[in-house]
Design a protein around this motif. Sequence first.
Motif, PDB file in Angstrom:
ATOM      1  N   GLY A 148       0.447  -1.157   0.081  1.00 41.87           N
ATOM      2  CA  GLY A 148       0.013   0.862   0.178  1.00 41.87           C
ATOM      3  C   GLY A 148       0.759   1.242   0.254  1.00 41.87           C
ATOM      4  N   SER A 149       0.664   2.061  -1.254  1.00 39.37           N
ATOM      5  CA  SER A 149       0.908   3.599  -0.831  1.00 39.37           C
ATOM      6  C   SER A 149       1.036   4.041   0.508  1.00 39.37           C
ATOM      7  N   TYR A 159      -0.495   9.338  -3.469  1.00 43.05           N
ATOM      8  CA  TYR A 159       0.525   9.765  -2.122  1.00 43.05           C
ATOM      9  C   TYR A 159       2.150  10.410  -2.607  1.00 43.05           C
ATOM     10  N   PHE A 160       2.242  11.287  -1.867  1.00 42.73           N
ATOM     11  CA  PHE A 160       3.504  11.804  -2.115  1.00 42.73           C
ATOM     12  C   PHE A 160       4.257  11.896  -0.785  1.00 42.73           C
ATOM     13  N   LEU A 161       5.750  11.660  -1.600  1.00 42.74           N
ATOM     14  CA  LEU A 161       6.953  11.986   0.208  1.00 42.74           C
ATOM     15  C   LEU A 161       7.210  12.542   0.056  1.00 42.74           C
ATOM     16  N   ILE A 216       7.779  13.458   5.308  1.00 44.02           N
ATOM     17  CA  ILE A 216       6.412  13.016   5.403  1.00 44.02           C
ATOM     18  C   ILE A 216       6.580  13.313   4.125  1.00 44.02           C
ATOM     19  N   SER A 217       5.032  13.344   4.448  1.00 42.82           N
ATOM     20  CA  SER A 217       4.047  12.652   3.591  1.00 42.82           C
ATOM     21  C   SER A 217       2.451  13.205   3.311  1.00 42.82           C
ATOM     22  N   ILE A 218       2.109  13.347   2.394  1.00 43.64           N
ATOM     23  CA  ILE A 218       0.616  13.652   1.950  1.00 43.64           C
ATOM     24  C   ILE A 218       0.145  12.873   1.038  1.00 43.64           C
ATOM     25  N   CYS A 228      11.377  14.349  -3.453  1.00 42.41           N
ATOM     26  CA  CYS A 228      10.019  14.210  -3.421  1.00 42.41           C
ATOM     27  C   CYS A 228       9.813  13.279  -3.893  1.00 42.41           C
ATOM     28  N   ALA A 229       9.437  12.616  -3.955  1.00 45.01           N
ATOM     29  CA  ALA A 229       9.054  10.899  -4.305  1.00 45.01           C
ATOM     30  C   ALA A 229       7.139  10.526  -4.508  1.00 45.01           C
ATOM     31  N   ALA A 230       6.753   9.801  -5.458  1.00 44.04           N
ATOM     32  CA  ALA A 230       4.990   9.531  -5.371  1.00 44.04           C
ATOM     33  C   ALA A 230       4.496   8.327  -5.415  1.00 44.04           C
ATOM     34  N   THR A 231       3.745   7.608  -5.857  1.00 45.34           N
ATOM     35  CA  THR A 231       3.483   6.220  -6.012  1.00 45.34           C
ATOM     36  C   THR A 231       2.249   6.654  -6.439  1.00 45.34           C
TER      37      THR A 231
END
Lengths: 116, 111
Positions: free
Chosen positions: A100-101, B32-34, B48-50, B90-93
Motif C-alpha cells: 500500500g502506498s 501519495y507524495f512523500l 513527511i507525506s501527503i 520528492c517521491a510519489a506513488t
Amino acid sequence: GAGVSQSPRYKVAKRGQDVALRCDPISGHVSLFWYQQALGQGPEFLTYFQNEAQLDKSGLPSDRFFAERPEGSVSTLKIQRTQQEDSAVYLCASSLGSGGSTDTQYFGPGTRLTVL
Amino acid sequence: DQQVKQNSPSLSVQEGRISILNCDYTNSMFDYFLWYKKYPAEGPTFLISISSIKDKNEDGRFTVFLNKSAKHLSLHIVPSQPGDSAVYFCAATPNTDKLIFGTGTRLQVFP
C-alpha cells in the motif's frame, strides 16, 4: 531497534565479475524493496518482495540482475557480468505492512558499487 | 521520461528563514507524495507525506503543500536550521508500493 542494514557498504568489481549485495530489513517487516541510485539522480525502483514472493521486478534493467528473498527476511541482489553502467549506489528499503502506498519505507545506508 | 521533477538542484537559505523546496509531477495517477531527506553516506530518511485527498500536511517545522491542478507540491521548512542541510528528495506513488523519486535538491542552511 536496529534499522535496515546492507553489506558490503562499498564494493569494487572488475568488469565481467559477478557481485552479490545483501540487505537485512527491519525485523518483522513484510515488504522489501531494492532501488538503484546513479550519481546525481534520485533512487530508481528495481524490485519488490512481500515476504518471499517477488511481486514486482519491472525495474530490473536486464537479465543480469537477479534478486531473491528465500525465507522472507534477508534479501540478496545479484548482478552477473558487471558492466561500468552498473556503477551506482544500491539501496534497500523495508516496510512494515503488506503493502500500500501509505506504508513508510525505511532505507538502509546503501552499497556503493564501482565497476572498473 | 521523468515523472517527478525537482528543477532546482540546490538552494541556499539563511538560518531562521524559510526554505521552500519544489516538486512537479506529470502522472495524474499518483495518489501519495512523500519527502525524504538524505545526508551523505546514509540512506534516505522519511520526512513527511501527503495524500492526494489533502492539500496540506504539517509536522512541526515541516509543511507540505499539494496543488493537484498544477501537479505541484512544495516542502516548507520554517525556521530553517543548519542541521537541515541535506539533499531532499520528492517521491510519489500511484497507489502501488514502488516510489518514484525526483532528482533531489541540495539545501544548505548557513548561519
